[in-house]
Design a protein around this motif. Structure first.
Motif, PDB file in Angstrom:
ATOM      1  N   PRO A  52       0.843  -1.203   0.000  1.00  0.00           N
ATOM      2  CA  PRO A  52       0.000   0.000   0.000  1.00  0.00           C
ATOM      3  C   PRO A  52       0.875   1.249   0.000  1.00  0.00           C
ATOM      4  CG  PRO A  52      -0.813  -1.597   1.593  1.00  0.00           C
ATOM      5  CD  PRO A  52       0.501  -2.126   1.098  1.00  0.00           C
ATOM      6  N   LEU A  53       0.444   2.297  -0.669  1.00  0.00           N
ATOM      7  CA  LEU A  53       1.279   3.479  -0.869  1.00  0.00           C
ATOM      8  C   LEU A  53       1.797   4.050   0.446  1.00  0.00           C
ATOM      9  CD1 LEU A  53       2.527   5.518  -2.778  1.00  0.00           C
ATOM     10  CD2 LEU A  53       0.399   6.845  -2.680  1.00  0.00           C
ATOM     11  N   GLU A  54       0.931   4.102   1.490  1.00  0.00           N
ATOM     12  CA  GLU A  54       1.386   4.692   2.743  1.00  0.00           C
ATOM     13  C   GLU A  54       2.472   3.837   3.410  1.00  0.00           C
ATOM     14  OE1 GLU A  54      -2.475   2.427   3.669  1.00  0.00           O
ATOM     15  OE2 GLU A  54      -1.625   3.670   2.060  1.00  0.00           O
ATOM     16  N   ILE A  55       2.386   2.504   3.243  1.00  0.00           N
ATOM     17  CA  ILE A  55       3.412   1.619   3.793  1.00  0.00           C
ATOM     18  C   ILE A  55       4.697   1.735   2.970  1.00  0.00           C
ATOM     19  CG2 ILE A  55       3.996  -0.748   4.406  1.00  0.00           C
ATOM     20  CD1 ILE A  55       1.768   0.520   6.065  1.00  0.00           C
ATOM     21  N   HIS A  56       4.538   1.817   1.658  1.00  0.00           N
ATOM     22  CA  HIS A  56       5.685   2.005   0.767  1.00  0.00           C
ATOM     23  C   HIS A  56       6.425   3.296   1.117  1.00  0.00           C
ATOM     24  CE1 HIS A  56       8.050   1.957  -2.913  1.00  0.00           C
ATOM     25  NE2 HIS A  56       7.520   3.110  -3.302  1.00  0.00           N
ATOM     26  N   THR A  57       5.683   4.371   1.336  1.00  0.00           N
ATOM     27  CA  THR A  57       6.281   5.657   1.683  1.00  0.00           C
ATOM     28  C   THR A  57       6.997   5.586   3.029  1.00  0.00           C
ATOM     29  OG1 THR A  57       4.565   6.835   0.441  1.00  0.00           O
ATOM     30  CG2 THR A  57       5.811   8.112   2.062  1.00  0.00           C
ATOM     31  N   ALA A  58       6.373   4.924   4.006  1.00  0.00           N
ATOM     32  CA  ALA A  58       6.997   4.793   5.322  1.00  0.00           C
ATOM     33  C   ALA A  58       8.292   3.990   5.238  1.00  0.00           C
ATOM     34  CB  ALA A  58       6.027   4.128   6.296  1.00  0.00           C
ATOM     35  N   ALA A  59       8.282   2.926   4.426  1.00  0.00           N
ATOM     36  CA  ALA A  59       9.495   2.118   4.264  1.00  0.00           C
ATOM     37  C   ALA A  59      10.614   2.952   3.646  1.00  0.00           C
ATOM     38  CB  ALA A  59       9.198   0.900   3.396  1.00  0.00           C
ATOM     39  N   LEU A  60      10.298   3.749   2.634  1.00  0.00           N
ATOM     40  CA  LEU A  60      11.303   4.622   2.026  1.00  0.00           C
ATOM     41  C   LEU A  60      11.860   5.614   3.044  1.00  0.00           C
ATOM     42  CD1 LEU A  60       9.604   5.399  -1.410  1.00  0.00           C
ATOM     43  CD2 LEU A  60      11.742   4.165  -1.078  1.00  0.00           C
ATOM     44  N   ARG A  61      10.967   6.170   3.855  1.00  0.00           N
ATOM     45  CA  ARG A  61      11.402   7.145   4.853  1.00  0.00           C
ATOM     46  C   ARG A  61      12.366   6.510   5.852  1.00  0.00           C
ATOM     47  NH1 ARG A  61       6.694   8.849   6.054  1.00  0.00           N
ATOM     48  NH2 ARG A  61       6.788  10.718   4.752  1.00  0.00           N
ATOM     49  N   HIS A  62      12.089   5.282   6.269  1.00  0.00           N
ATOM     50  CA  HIS A  62      12.947   4.617   7.249  1.00  0.00           C
ATOM     51  C   HIS A  62      14.307   4.244   6.643  1.00  0.00           C
ATOM     52  CE1 HIS A  62      10.161   4.507  10.549  1.00  0.00           C
ATOM     53  NE2 HIS A  62       9.240   3.879   9.852  1.00  0.00           N
ATOM     54  N   VAL A  63      14.304   3.732   5.418  1.00  0.00           N
ATOM     55  CA  VAL A  63      15.582   3.343   4.806  1.00  0.00           C
ATOM     56  C   VAL A  63      16.427   4.581   4.509  1.00  0.00           C
ATOM     57  CG1 VAL A  63      16.686   2.132   2.901  1.00  0.00           C
ATOM     58  CG2 VAL A  63      14.542   1.259   3.839  1.00  0.00           C
ATOM     59  N   LEU A  64      15.788   5.659   4.043  1.00  0.00           N
ATOM     60  CA  LEU A  64      16.522   6.904   3.818  1.00  0.00           C
ATOM     61  C   LEU A  64      17.096   7.436   5.131  1.00  0.00           C
ATOM     62  CD1 LEU A  64      17.406   9.210   1.938  1.00  0.00           C
ATOM     63  CD2 LEU A  64      15.189  10.308   2.382  1.00  0.00           C
ATOM     64  N   ALA A  65      16.356   7.278   6.223  1.00  0.00           N
ATOM     65  CA  ALA A  65      16.840   7.725   7.527  1.00  0.00           C
ATOM     66  C   ALA A  65      18.131   7.005   7.897  1.00  0.00           C
ATOM     67  CB  ALA A  65      15.775   7.498   8.599  1.00  0.00           C
ATOM     68  N   VAL A  66      18.191   5.702   7.654  1.00  0.00           N
ATOM     69  CA  VAL A  66      19.411   4.942   7.936  1.00  0.00           C
ATOM     70  C   VAL A  66      20.583   5.524   7.144  1.00  0.00           C
ATOM     71  CG1 VAL A  66      20.545   2.697   7.680  1.00  0.00           C
ATOM     72  CG2 VAL A  66      18.187   2.819   8.520  1.00  0.00           C
ATOM     73  N   LEU A  67      20.338   5.794   5.879  1.00  0.00           N
ATOM     74  CA  LEU A  67      21.406   6.285   5.010  1.00  0.00           C
ATOM     75  C   LEU A  67      21.917   7.648   5.454  1.00  0.00           C
ATOM     76  CD1 LEU A  67      23.110   5.989   2.435  1.00  0.00           C
ATOM     77  CD2 LEU A  67      21.186   6.950   1.155  1.00  0.00           C
ATOM     78  N   VAL A  68      21.013   8.600   5.690  1.00  0.00           N
ATOM     79  CA  VAL A  68      21.462   9.956   6.015  1.00  0.00           C
ATOM     80  C   VAL A  68      22.090  10.015   7.412  1.00  0.00           C
ATOM     81  CG1 VAL A  68      19.826  11.045   4.443  1.00  0.00           C
ATOM     82  CG2 VAL A  68      19.195  10.731   6.843  1.00  0.00           C
ATOM     83  N   LEU A  69      21.583   9.208   8.348  1.00  0.00           N
ATOM     84  CA  LEU A  69      22.190   9.193   9.683  1.00  0.00           C
ATOM     85  C   LEU A  69      23.610   8.627   9.625  1.00  0.00           C
ATOM     86  CD1 LEU A  69      19.119   8.089  11.819  1.00  0.00           C
ATOM     87  CD2 LEU A  69      20.320  10.279  11.987  1.00  0.00           C
ATOM     88  N   ARG A  70      23.802   7.590   8.846  1.00  0.00           N
ATOM     89  CA  ARG A  70      25.153   7.035   8.692  1.00  0.00           C
ATOM     90  C   ARG A  70      26.078   8.035   8.001  1.00  0.00           C
ATOM     91  NH1 ARG A  70      27.037   2.238   9.647  1.00  0.00           N
ATOM     92  NH2 ARG A  70      25.725   0.563  10.429  1.00  0.00           N
ATOM     93  N   LEU A  71      25.597   8.688   6.968  1.00  0.00           N
ATOM     94  CA  LEU A  71      26.421   9.671   6.275  1.00  0.00           C
ATOM     95  C   LEU A  71      26.804  10.821   7.188  1.00  0.00           C
ATOM     96  CD1 LEU A  71      24.942  10.133   2.684  1.00  0.00           C
ATOM     97  CD2 LEU A  71      27.291   9.530   3.273  1.00  0.00           C
ATOM     98  N   ALA A  72      25.853  11.285   7.982  1.00  0.00           N
ATOM     99  CA  ALA A  72      26.104  12.438   8.837  1.00  0.00           C
ATOM    100  C   ALA A  72      27.042  12.119   9.991  1.00  0.00           C
ATOM    101  CB  ALA A  72      24.785  12.977   9.383  1.00  0.00           C
ATOM    102  N   HIS A  73      27.152  10.845  10.347  1.00  0.00           N
ATOM    103  CA  HIS A  73      27.960  10.471  11.505  1.00  0.00           C
ATOM    104  C   HIS A  73      29.043   9.462  11.136  1.00  0.00           C
ATOM    105  CE1 HIS A  73      25.460  12.646  14.390  1.00  0.00           C
ATOM    106  NE2 HIS A  73      24.447  12.307  13.614  1.00  0.00           N
ATOM    107  N   LEU A  74      29.618   9.639   9.962  1.00  0.00           N
ATOM    108  CA  LEU A  74      30.736   8.792   9.582  1.00  0.00           C
ATOM    109  C   LEU A  74      31.868   8.943  10.582  1.00  0.00           C
ATOM    110  CD1 LEU A  74      31.089   9.271   5.717  1.00  0.00           C
ATOM    111  CD2 LEU A  74      30.351   7.226   6.922  1.00  0.00           C
ATOM    112  N   THR A  75      32.479   7.849  10.950  1.00  0.00           N
ATOM    113  CA  THR A  75      33.644   7.928  11.822  1.00  0.00           C
ATOM    114  C   THR A  75      34.848   8.364  11.006  1.00  0.00           C
ATOM    115  OG1 THR A  75      34.071   5.581  11.453  1.00  0.00           O
ATOM    116  CG2 THR A  75      32.805   6.182  13.408  1.00  0.00           C
ATOM    117  N   GLY A  76      35.715   9.130  11.628  1.00  0.00           N
ATOM    118  CA  GLY A  76      36.918   9.596  10.952  1.00  0.00           C
ATOM    119  C   GLY A  76      38.023   8.570  11.039  1.00  0.00           C
ATOM    120  N   PRO A  77      39.209   8.890  10.522  1.00  0.00           N
ATOM    121  CA  PRO A  77      40.334   7.957  10.528  1.00  0.00           C
ATOM    122  C   PRO A  77      40.720   7.472  11.923  1.00  0.00           C
ATOM    123  CG  PRO A  77      40.786   9.828   9.088  1.00  0.00           C
ATOM    124  CD  PRO A  77      39.532  10.144   9.837  1.00  0.00           C
TER     125      PRO A  77
END
Length: 304
Positions: free
Chosen positions: A155-180
């Motif tokens: 269902p579209l609302e579930i599809h949208t929620a899934a996209l929002r959650h997976v995108l959240a994982v990606l942007v949180l990881r990008l924003a908090h990359l560990t340095g060397p």
């Protein structure tokens, strides 16, 4: 994918988000090959100011991408994050393979947006993750792409929620990359964040630290300490850099006179603006315009 919103009175073409018909509003995932076929090269290489986020990563080839006068070199595994309001220009996509993720600021939930610093125009643009981080980011990007192209399976609302959650994982990881050294960068404190947002809103109205301090309920010294700790420079220099950046954008991408730009940025006269700009850049406004239009960007950054 995107829609130009430009009229003769605007100095930089603004690009608004327009999702493909039938897809969830707020996010899109496509390959760089699709982008190359969909958008003419002359439109991509022209300066543009999107009102949504761009995440770009390569799986093959190389790509130069310019963001606010700095040209970034992307290689396989590196990530570039262009935020709303930044002026970008694409390089030659002919030999670049990879993924482009577009999303509106309001697509993410507020907690994720805050945790990922999506509204921070001073957050890192180019990142080259370490192997473990690179694998996790690639998995998240692949999952997001698969979810985006699985329209109709849920269902579209579930599809949208899934996209929002997976995108959240990606942007949180990008924003908090560990340095060397293996430790994440400290999060900026609330005082700096309030000051940063106030400057973004009012830099064309006032350049005085005291005005921001009074409006926010702090002392000027407190603002300077917070800005130095979070951004590595004092409050006054922080304001001046934001003013100079906007001046450079207007000089490079418009035909407005120095007098009109001075007025736009809150200066009392073109002479005052010219002195201010020269003191901070070593060039007059007109000399900067001539230089930037006569040569390719000279400041470069390589993946780190």
């Amino acid at each position: 994918m995107v829609k130009n919103r430009h009229d003769p009175g605007r100095e930089i073409p603004e690009i608004s988000f327009a999702p493909p018909v039938g897809t969830p509003a707020g996010v899109e995932v496509l390959s760089l090959t699709e982008l190359r076929h969909r958008v003419p090269g002359e439109r991509l290489t022209a300066p543009q100011r999107p009102d949504f986020h761009h995440l770009i990563t390569l799986t093959g080839g190389t790509l130069w991408h310019t963001v606010d006068f700095t040209a970034y070199a992307l290689e396989p595994g590196s990530w570039l994050w262009v935020r709303p309001g930044q002026v970008q220009q694409w390089g030659d996509l002919t030999h670049a393979d990879g993924t482009l993720i577009l999303f509106r600021q309001d697509f993410l939930d507020p907690a994720t947006a805050a945790g990922a610093r999506t509204e921070d125009p001073h957050a890192p643009i180019l990142r080259r993750p370490l192997p473990d981080d690179a694998q996790a980011l690639r998995l998240a990007a692949d999952h997001l792409a698969a979810e985006f192209h699985a329209l109709g399976q849920l269902p579209l609302e579930i599809h949208t929620a899934a996209l929002r959650h997976v995108l959240a994982v990606l942007v949180l990881r990008l924003a908090h990359l560990t340095g060397p050294v293996g430790s994440p960068a400290p999060d900026p404190d609330a005082t700096y964040l309030r000051f940063r947002d106030a400057v973004e809103k009012d830099f064309a109205r006032t350049r005085r630290v005291e005005d921001y301090a009074e409006a926010l309920g702090y002392s000027a010294r407190t603002l300077s300490r917070a800005t130095l700790a979070s951004a590595g420079l004092g409050a006054k220099e922080f304001i001046d850099r934001r003013v100079v950046l906007e001046a450079k954008r207007l000089l490079a991408h418009s035909d407005r006179t120095a007098a009109r730009i001075a007025d736009r940025l809150g200066f009392s006269s073109a002479t005052h603006f010219s002195k201010y700009f020269h003191q901070r850049t070593g060039q007059t406004p007109i000399a900067f315009r001539d230089t930037i239009r006569g040569h390719a960007p000279s400041t470069t950054s390589t993946p780190r």
